[in-house]
Design an enzyme around this catalytic site. Structure first.
Site, PDB file in Angstrom:
ATOM      1  CG  HIS A 132      -1.570   1.310   1.520  1.00  0.00           C
ATOM      2  ND1 HIS A 132      -2.552   1.859   0.738  1.00  0.00           N
ATOM      3  CD2 HIS A 132      -1.335   2.212   2.502  1.00  0.00           C
ATOM      4  CE1 HIS A 132      -2.906   3.035   1.234  1.00  0.00           C
ATOM      5  NE2 HIS A 132      -2.173   3.286   2.309  1.00  0.00           N
ATOM      6  CD1 TRP A 189       6.055   3.491   4.173  1.00  0.00           C
ATOM      7  CD2 TRP A 189       7.321   4.272   2.497  1.00  0.00           C
ATOM      8  NE1 TRP A 189       6.400   4.789   4.461  1.00  0.00           N
ATOM      9  CE2 TRP A 189       7.172   5.299   3.443  1.00  0.00           C
ATOM     10  CE3 TRP A 189       8.076   4.531   1.353  1.00  0.00           C
ATOM     11  CZ2 TRP A 189       7.751   6.565   3.296  1.00  0.00           C
ATOM     12  CZ3 TRP A 189       8.646   5.800   1.212  1.00  0.00           C
ATOM     13  CH2 TRP A 189       8.479   6.796   2.174  1.00  0.00           C
ATOM     14  CB  SER A 227      10.533   6.308 -14.273  1.00  0.00           C
ATOM     15  OG  SER A 227       9.419   7.125 -14.485  1.00  0.00           O
ATOM     16  CG  HIS A 243      12.124  14.885   5.657  1.00  0.00           C
ATOM     17  ND1 HIS A 243      11.109  14.438   6.451  1.00  0.00           N
ATOM     18  CD2 HIS A 243      11.881  16.181   5.435  1.00  0.00           C
ATOM     19  CE1 HIS A 243      10.297  15.437   6.717  1.00  0.00           C
ATOM     20  NE2 HIS A 243      10.740  16.512   6.113  1.00  0.00           N
ATOM     21  CD  GLU A 290       9.383  10.281  -2.631  1.00  0.00           C
ATOM     22  OE1 GLU A 290      10.333  10.610  -3.360  1.00  0.00           O
ATOM     23  OE2 GLU A 290       8.272   9.935  -3.055  1.00  0.00           O
ATOM     24  CE1 TYR A 326       8.230  19.834   3.617  1.00  0.00           C
ATOM     25  CE2 TYR A 326       9.960  18.265   4.136  1.00  0.00           C
ATOM     26  CZ  TYR A 326       9.018  19.175   4.550  1.00  0.00           C
ATOM     27  OH  TYR A 326       8.832  19.426   5.869  1.00  0.00           O
ATOM     28  CB  SER A 346      -0.014  28.948  -5.511  1.00  0.00           C
ATOM     29  OG  SER A 346       0.528  28.550  -4.277  1.00  0.00           O
ATOM     30  CG  HIS A 355      12.364  14.771  11.472  1.00  0.00           C
ATOM     31  ND1 HIS A 355      12.176  15.966  10.856  1.00  0.00           N
ATOM     32  CD2 HIS A 355      11.806  13.856  10.654  1.00  0.00           C
ATOM     33  CE1 HIS A 355      11.526  15.788   9.721  1.00  0.00           C
ATOM     34  NE2 HIS A 355      11.295  14.519   9.572  1.00  0.00           N
TER      35      HIS A 355
END
Lengths: 383, 524
Positions: free
Chosen positions: B68, B133, B161, B245, B247, B249, B260, B294
């Site tokens: 998943h 994962w 890719s 991390h 990733e 973002y 926006s 973190h």
């Protein structure tokens, strides 16, 4: 309202699958718990305080931001405000909403740093306990006391599969809990034997990863007597959800007498080791050992799980040479989940379980091995 | 230029080098993966509907949680954003197509093979990957099922890719902007993707390195992650989260760009603080490289490292806050209406902020000792990914679907879809905060009785959310087949070059570079 919703959901659940939470038991459970418990150590209360502080900061910011959004969505809807304003920049507003959050964060950082420093201060402990994570059980060793034992899940599989009722401590009960004294600085030295685990007792705010080959430290000074429950917190394979932690915190006197009794048992087991047992005695003892140690992988019927865990029924090991059988149980098999049980079980239990496996599920080998033979096998290997 | 200079039938899709066709392929592929990953989530939620083991065995449960996560991250969210980039970036910057069209074809067409291989592991002896994962060693190396090798190869292909796609996006943005479209005039969706592409190029090779080290440990006698051979299991976590991390973002920055674009359109007011939006996005991207540990506060790092990673993580709240305040200021004194894209965008802002709040709580290292690896974390990252990334994608689909296919979706149906999803996801994920704080660990197939009530509610919500996505499929198909004709502008006075083209746009988008005026560039 709560109770109605409760009951409704409960009945839906019962009707949908036939599984069962007895209503009388469910009543006593701490249900609908929303927040973190405060715990029974100074550190756990400090952490609770930090948690509540940052939560309230978030709530206040949330009320301001979401409040502004909702007011805007109502007042500045096209039906009320036909013509939109055109402003799109304001230097000082931008400066304000950059610096004010930064200041709030620094204010939160300072007490957090203080608490984490205290958590890291594992010096000058009164008691050292070595905690080792295994797939899927915990081993506790009181350093310098000659007391060590494994702690296994004791919830019956019937309860897990919905055949028996689930009690209040469903999945949170063990055969032998860790016993510790109150008001003493207890240092936990935490490691693992196979994969990563994490030893977590929420009431102490102790959660530390158990890493094979490395030792982590944590500590607790417990202030209230009681039984505290936790679970493994790092995915460690199939039965990650089935290796609970139970800690009994008792007075110093009680702890000392428990420790003395535990030492006496260890001595008694040593004398048993020199004795010879009959096949029936070994099989009887071996069945219990098998159920607590081997069954999770090799299954109650000895057939394992195809593709993952091998069968023991009529196979080369269980119906082959005795020495090969002893070797795999004592030394494990490198690169697989088959552990080296030589360091985990007493020679007597090893002898019993090997004898059981050779004489169960139609493996009618009729042979047996004594504790003394196992002890000799292990000693020979050392030389 | 000829309008339809392309093969027809299956060859059109296999051989296509057209940014719109490839964008469409990416979007449909990601939707398929979204449904596959969603079914796995429903298997998980069905098993967790009540205590006890009813439907699946623990080993299969672990395969479901692992697959998943992998499928949603690499199969649903990332390809959907690449699909949006393919469709929208050339339209937004006034280009005829992407800069490297053949590369574009390749970067899409290797993906189905990667996921075919990953899904085929479900039918292999020993089953699919079952180590989460995040595939922490040594559970994913020494103790992994044999299918882990196929998983490693699949990750390599997905990484290739992503890297190829990112190179293409950077080349397009740097080289193919219409005259007058300066960097600080680009729409924010283009800006956020520009930054995201750099993040991808920086971290996908790190992930490739991590899985290659696993491969060496498993097959070639290596010991990178085994203490017995002089390695360290914690090394794996450092490498993984150095990828992982940024990733997260990668999965949220393009959604910031979508919000926006949508909020100013429906507030009928220019975006507030365009420049600070760009700088905030860049700061978040930079900070994302120095916060990785973190995720590892409980592995036994030195005290100084705990302090550093706590502080750097807390600081991310500043640029993230700036973005949220800017969106609210954009709404303020606007003249708002709430068509479906706006509903998704506003829900995105509110619910992503809730995910941000729990993120700030998780940043507090001592408190993280209680939160870590509990359902509180599950609640947190689903709040940033579902109403964050997924709602961002859905807002984008409703906003630009009329442009893509030249037909208008049914507004009423869109709103029904929004409310079903909104209620479903909150019912699913909000109670997870409570069970997490009360002490329920994550990734367990069965749980203690005190967690039963909230889990039952979560499961009910999950099925509602799952059902509403099938409804979404129906809305999209109905629009494509029977929708009413859409205008070029689609919305009242929208902003940007894409709205100057007819709906649907011609096959080769801008064959002549358009004249970029203040009306097309940001901020207007």
């Amino acid at each position: 309202m709560h109770i109605n919703l409760n009951t409704l959901l409960l009945y839906t659940g019962i009707m949908m699958s036939g599984a069962f939470i007895p209503a009388s038991v469910a009543e006593e459970l701490p249900r609908w718990q929303l927040n973190m418990p405060q715990g029974v150590t100074e550190i756990s209360r400090d952490i609770y305080g930090l948690h509540m502080a940052v939560l309230w900061v978030c709530v206040v910011i949330g009320v301001i931001v979401f409040g502004a959004m909702f007011i805007s969505m109502v007042l500045h809807h096209r039906s009320r405000n036909k013509e939109a304003a055109t402003f799109h920049e304001n230097f000082w507003v931008e400066v304000a909403w950059t610096t004010i959050p930064a200041i709030i964060l620094i204010i939160l950082f300072i007490p957090s740093m203080r608490t984490i420093s205290q958590m890291y201060d594992t010096q000058a402990a009164d008691i050292d306990i070595l905690v080792t994570g295994f797939q899927w059980k915990w081993k506790y060793e009181y350093l310098g006391e000659d007391v060590k034992f494994f702690s296994n899940l004791s919830t019956p599989s019937g309860a897990i599969y919905g055949i028996e009722n689930k009690n209040n401590h469903y999945l949170l009960d063990v055969d032998e809990p860790l016993v510790v004294p109150l008001h003493k600085k207890i240092r936990f030295l935490i490691t693992a034997n196979d994969v990563l685990h994490a030893w977590w007792v929420p009431a102490f705010a102790v959660k530390q990863d158990a890493i094979p080959g490395f030792i982590n430290e944590a500590w607790a000074r417990i202030e209230e007597p009681g039984t505290y429950r936790g679970q493994c917190a790092e995915l460690c394979g199939k039965d990650h959800g089935f290796m609970p932690i139970v800690v009994k915190a008792v007075s110093d006197d009680e702890y000392r007498s428990w420790l003395a009794e535990r030492k006496r048992q260890t001595a008694q087991e040593r004398t048993l080791m020199a004795q010879q047992f009959s096949l029936e005695q070994l099989v009887e003892r071996g069945e219990k050992v098998y159920q607590s140690q081997c069954m999770v992988c090799h299954n109650a019927n000895g057939k394992g799980i195809p593709g993952a865990f091998p069968s023991l029924v009529g196979t080369a090991i269980s119906t082959g040479l005795m020495n090969d059988h002893i070797d795999i149980v004592v030394n494990g098999r490198a690169g697989t989940t088959m552990q080296a049980f030589g360091s985990q079980l007493s020679p007597l239990d090893l002898a019993a379980v090997i004898t059981y496996e050779r004489n169960a599920w139609g493996n009618n080998m009729g042979d047996m091995v004594q504790a003394i033979d196992i002890a000799r096998f292990i000693n020979d290997a050392k030389q | 230029m000829s309008e339809s200079h392309h093969p027809t039938g299956i060859k059109r899709w296999l051989y296509t080098t057209n940014h719109k066709d490839i964008g469409t392929l990416y979007l449909w592929f990601s939707f398929l993966m979204f449904l596959v990953g969603g079914v796995m989530a429903l298997v998980i939620r069905a098993e967790l509907f009540q205590p006890g083991l009813q439907l699946v065995e623990p080993n299969f449960f672990n395969q479901m949680t692992t697959m998943h996560g992998l499928i949603m991250v690499f199969g649903a969210v990332m390809p959907a954003f690449v699909g949006l980039a393919n469709w929208m970036i050339p339209l937004m910057i006034g280009a005829p197509d992407m800069a490297l069209p053949r590369l574009n074809n390749l970067s899409f067409w290797i993906l189905p093979f990667a996921f075919f291989m990953l899904l085929s592991t479900l039918f292999m002896p020993g089953g699919a990957p079952n180590f989460g994962w995040t595939f922490y060693a040594p559970l994913s190396t020494t103790y992994a099922p044999p299918s882990v090798t196929y998983f490693i190869f699949a990750i390599h292909i997905m990484g290739a890719s992503s890297i190829l796609g990112s190179i293409n996006i950077i080349a397009t943005i740097m080289g193919m902007r219409a005259p007058g479209m300066g960097y600080m005039k680009m729409p924010l969706f283009v800006w956020t993707w520009f930054i995201t592409a750099y993040l991808l190029i920086a971290v996908m090779p790190v992930l490739a390195g991590a899985v290659t080290m696993m491969l060496i440990d498993i097959h070639f006698g290596g010991s990178f992650f085994s203490a017995a051979g002089g390695g360290d299991p914690v090394l794996f976590q450092h490498i993984f989260w150095f990828f992982g991390h940024p990733e997260v973002y990668i999965m949220i920055l393009p959604a910031f760009g979508v919000a926006s674009a949508i909020i100013p359109t429906f507030a009928r007011k220019p975006l507030f603080g365009y420049h600070s939006m760009v700088y905030a996005t860049a700061s978040i991207a930079f900070l994302s490289f120095i916060v990785w540990a973190h995720h590892m506060f409980t592995v036994g790092m030195p005290l100084v490292a705990e302090g550093f990673f706590m502080f750097s993580t807390m600081i991310i709240a500043v640029p993230t806050g700036v973005k949220i305040f800017n969106w609210v200021a954009t709404m303020w004194r606007g003249s708002m209406t709430f068509e479906t894209p706006m509903l998704f965008a506003v829900a995105f802002v509110i619910l992503f902020t809730i995910g941000g709040f729990s993120g700030l709580m998780l940043a507090i290292a001592p408190a993280d000792f209680q939160y870590h690896d509990t359902y509180f974390v599950v609640a947190h990252f689903h709040y940033v990914l579902v109403p964050g990334a997924i709602f961002g994608i859905m807002a984008a689909v409703y906003f630009w679907l009329p442009k893509w296919c030249g037909k208008m979706y049914d507004e009423m149906m869109g709103k029904v879809h929004f409310w079903l999803s909104f209620i479903g996801l909150n019912v699913t994920f909000f109670p997870m905060h409570f069970v997490g704080l009360a002490g329920m660990p994550r990734r367990i197939p069965d749980y203690a009785l005190q967690f039963a009530d909230f889990n039952m509610i979560s499961s009910a919500g999950a099925f509602l959310f799952g059902f509403s996505q099938v409804f979404f499929l129906g809305i999209v198909l109905q629009t494509i087949l029977y929708g009413k004709k859409a205008r070029s502008e689609v919305w009242d006075n929208p902003h940007g070059l894409e709205w100057t083209l007819p709906s649907p746009p011609p096959y080769h988008s801008f064959t002549q570079p358009p004249q970029v005026t203040m009306a097309h560039a940001s901020p207007r």
